[in-house]
Design an enzyme around this catalytic site. Sequence first.
Site, PDB file in Angstrom:
ATOM      1  N   CYS A 139       0.891  -1.333  -0.055  1.00  0.00           N
ATOM      2  CA  CYS A 139       0.093  -0.058  -0.043  1.00  0.00           C
ATOM      3  C   CYS A 139       0.728   1.398  -0.004  1.00  0.00           C
ATOM      4  O   CYS A 139       0.267   2.261  -0.324  1.00  0.00           O
ATOM      5  CB  CYS A 139      -0.992   0.099   1.101  1.00  0.00           C
ATOM      6  N   HIS A 198      -3.021   7.169   3.645  1.00  0.00           N
ATOM      7  CA  HIS A 198      -3.466   6.033   3.162  1.00  0.00           C
ATOM      8  C   HIS A 198      -5.078   5.580   3.658  1.00  0.00           C
ATOM      9  O   HIS A 198      -5.403   5.718   4.711  1.00  0.00           O
ATOM     10  CB  HIS A 198      -2.442   4.724   3.616  1.00  0.00           C
ATOM     11  N   ASN A 222     -10.277  -0.111   1.009  1.00  0.00           N
ATOM     12  CA  ASN A 222      -8.846   0.075   0.840  1.00  0.00           C
ATOM     13  C   ASN A 222      -8.245  -0.265  -0.350  1.00  0.00           C
ATOM     14  O   ASN A 222      -8.478  -1.623  -0.666  1.00  0.00           O
ATOM     15  CB  ASN A 222      -8.253  -0.846   2.037  1.00  0.00           C
TER      16      ASN A 222
HETATM   17  O1  UT7 Z   1      -3.125  -1.939   3.931  1.00  0.00           O
HETATM   18  C1  UT7 Z   1      -3.452  -3.103   5.067  1.00  0.00           C
HETATM   19  C2  UT7 Z   1      -4.164  -2.269   5.783  1.00  0.00           C
HETATM   20  N1  UT7 Z   1      -4.870  -3.200   6.835  1.00  0.00           N
HETATM   21  C3  UT7 Z   1      -5.591  -2.335   7.750  1.00  0.00           C
HETATM   22  O2  UT7 Z   1      -5.695  -1.279   7.775  1.00  0.00           O
HETATM   23  C4  UT7 Z   1      -6.294  -3.171   8.824  1.00  0.00           C
HETATM   24  C5  UT7 Z   1      -5.968  -2.820  10.250  1.00  0.00           C
HETATM   25  N2  UT7 Z   1      -6.807  -3.205  11.191  1.00  0.00           N
HETATM   26  C6  UT7 Z   1      -8.044  -2.898  11.389  1.00  0.00           C
HETATM   27  O3  UT7 Z   1      -8.350  -2.122  10.595  1.00  0.00           O
HETATM   28  C7  UT7 Z   1      -8.962  -3.677  12.411  1.00  0.00           C
HETATM   29  O4  UT7 Z   1      -7.997  -4.732  13.200  1.00  0.00           O
HETATM   30  C8  UT7 Z   1      -9.943  -4.369  11.803  1.00  0.00           C
HETATM   31  C9  UT7 Z   1     -11.192  -3.576  11.077  1.00  0.00           C
HETATM   32  C10 UT7 Z   1      -9.712  -5.394  10.568  1.00  0.00           C
HETATM   33  C11 UT7 Z   1     -10.790  -5.269  12.762  1.00  0.00           C
HETATM   34  O5  UT7 Z   1     -11.129  -4.618  13.823  1.00  0.00           O
HETATM   35  P1  UT7 Z   1     -11.012  -5.078  15.408  1.00  0.00           P
HETATM   36  O6  UT7 Z   1     -11.507  -4.035  16.264  1.00  0.00           O
HETATM   37  O7  UT7 Z   1      -9.384  -5.142  15.299  1.00  0.00           O
HETATM   38  O8  UT7 Z   1     -11.791  -6.293  15.403  1.00  0.00           O
HETATM   39  P2  UT7 Z   1     -11.018  -7.635  15.580  1.00  0.00           P
HETATM   40  O9  UT7 Z   1     -10.191  -8.284  14.679  1.00  0.00           O
HETATM   41  O10 UT7 Z   1     -10.257  -7.735  17.188  1.00  0.00           O
HETATM   42  O11 UT7 Z   1     -12.227  -8.788  15.741  1.00  0.00           O
HETATM   43  C12 UT7 Z   1     -13.409  -8.189  16.895  1.00  0.00           C
HETATM   44  C13 UT7 Z   1     -14.568  -9.375  16.521  1.00  0.00           C
HETATM   45  C14 UT7 Z   1     -14.149 -10.691  16.201  1.00  0.00           C
HETATM   46  O12 UT7 Z   1     -15.030 -11.526  16.876  1.00  0.00           O
HETATM   47  P3  UT7 Z   1     -14.652 -12.287  18.361  1.00  0.00           P
HETATM   48  O13 UT7 Z   1     -13.672 -13.146  17.978  1.00  0.00           O
HETATM   49  O14 UT7 Z   1     -14.640 -10.931  19.163  1.00  0.00           O
HETATM   50  O15 UT7 Z   1     -15.965 -13.120  18.614  1.00  0.00           O
HETATM   51  C15 UT7 Z   1     -14.475 -10.925  14.764  1.00  0.00           C
HETATM   52  O16 UT7 Z   1     -14.362 -12.472  14.601  1.00  0.00           O
HETATM   53  O17 UT7 Z   1     -15.295  -8.758  15.262  1.00  0.00           O
HETATM   54  C16 UT7 Z   1     -15.467 -10.102  14.400  1.00  0.00           C
HETATM   55  N3  UT7 Z   1     -15.453  -9.597  13.260  1.00  0.00           N
HETATM   56  C17 UT7 Z   1     -16.407  -9.462  12.380  1.00  0.00           C
HETATM   57  N4  UT7 Z   1     -17.756  -8.987  12.838  1.00  0.00           N
HETATM   58  C18 UT7 Z   1     -18.639  -8.798  11.999  1.00  0.00           C
HETATM   59  C19 UT7 Z   1     -14.268  -9.625  12.330  1.00  0.00           C
HETATM   60  N5  UT7 Z   1     -14.734  -9.240  10.988  1.00  0.00           N
HETATM   61  C20 UT7 Z   1     -16.210  -8.886  11.075  1.00  0.00           C
HETATM   62  C21 UT7 Z   1     -17.159  -8.555  10.379  1.00  0.00           C
HETATM   63  N6  UT7 Z   1     -18.429  -8.228  10.793  1.00  0.00           N
HETATM   64  N7  UT7 Z   1     -16.872  -7.827   8.864  1.00  0.00           N
END
Ligand code: UT7
Length: 317
Positions: A108, A242, A272
């Site tokens: 990216c 970004h 993204n």
């Molecule tokens: O250029 C590469 C750039 N990448 C990025 O910028 C990504 C950076 N990271 C993020 O933006 C965040 O970490 C995410 C948006 C990807 C995830 O947010 P988070 O607050 O870190 O959530 P998490 O991964 O800790 O997940 C929390 C919960 C999980 O469920 P449990 O295990 O707590 O029951 C996930 O399974 O949210 C769940 N989850 C979803 N729920 C509904 C993950 N994706 C989804 C979804 N819808 N799409």
Amino acid sequence: MKIIGTGSAHPKCAVSNEMLEKFLETTDEWITERTGIKERCVISSEKLEDLATDAANKALEDAGLTAADIDFIICSNVVNEFVTPALSCIIQGKLGAKCPTVDINAACAGFIYAMDMAEDKLRCKKAKNILIVCAEEPSRMVSWQNRSTCVLFGDGAGAAVVTEGDELKAIRLTTESMTNVLYYQRKLEPTPYIDKDENFEPLVMRGREVFKHAVSNSNKDIKTLLEETGLKTDDIKYYVLHQANRRIIDAIRNFLGVDEERVPHNVERYGNISSAALPALLDELNRGGKLQKGDKLVFSAFGAGFTTGACVIEWAK
Ligand code: UT7
């Protein structure tokens, strides 16, 4: 170096969060709250090289140049249908340009890496006008059964024409080998001799770790560049960051302590789009009449690797 033209192109298929709710265990509320994304444009019938060529042609037109005026093309791309030839070769043919071309993959952060390469070529007088095209289709790396990744990305292309000038005030690139937080391993052809374990799976991302690295590294890059140039946060008209996640953008803005108007975003419409995000957002600002000659801009991006790139540039048009 200075930027004299910008362009962008997005696929026609806009996929809303509600459309994803139909086949994924997700909600508009979750996606909006955690990422700020409302929809993303995903490739359907288009070819990435056509989107890239469209963005490039718009940038050439904006610069008042034709393909014949371009001495070098740098294409930033992570994945496309072809492993070889390079995407830049395909784009060169479609544009009708005759110059040498190269593809780079700095994930990216690719637009800033391409700007750095362009600056070196211009300084060495090896080229006068350089076309940078960032063309990405991350929708083809993710599993569309994995709600943690597929909701985050969109496809698209952004381009910029750069030429000789003193407008690039400072630039900073970093690479830190952290290959297990964000990767996609492509399946290769089998051979009669392969006897090692190979693990092929769609894009893997440890979201929280990426999030932390993104915020702390972008903050560090921007702080370093402001110190280097002697500029204050308020001297910068726009921080063009970004577009991965609205929460990351807001965290960087809070660190800088600047108003919302100075940190434009379109992640809510495109998701993204990897290295294409920066030039596509810059194009929106340019075409929206938001930029004036002399405005100082900060660009900052981060991506798989882990790579980061940032620069301070004065708007020249
Ligand atoms: O250029 C590469 C750039 N990448 C990025 O910028 C990504 C950076 N990271 C993020 O933006 C965040 O970490 C995410 C948006 C990807 C995830 O947010 P988070 O607050 O870190 O959530 P998490 O991964 O800790 O997940 C929390 C919960 C999980 O469920 P449990 O295990 O707590 O029951 C996930 O399974 O949210 C769940 N989850 C979803 N729920 C509904 C993950 N994706 C989804 C979804 N819808 N799409």
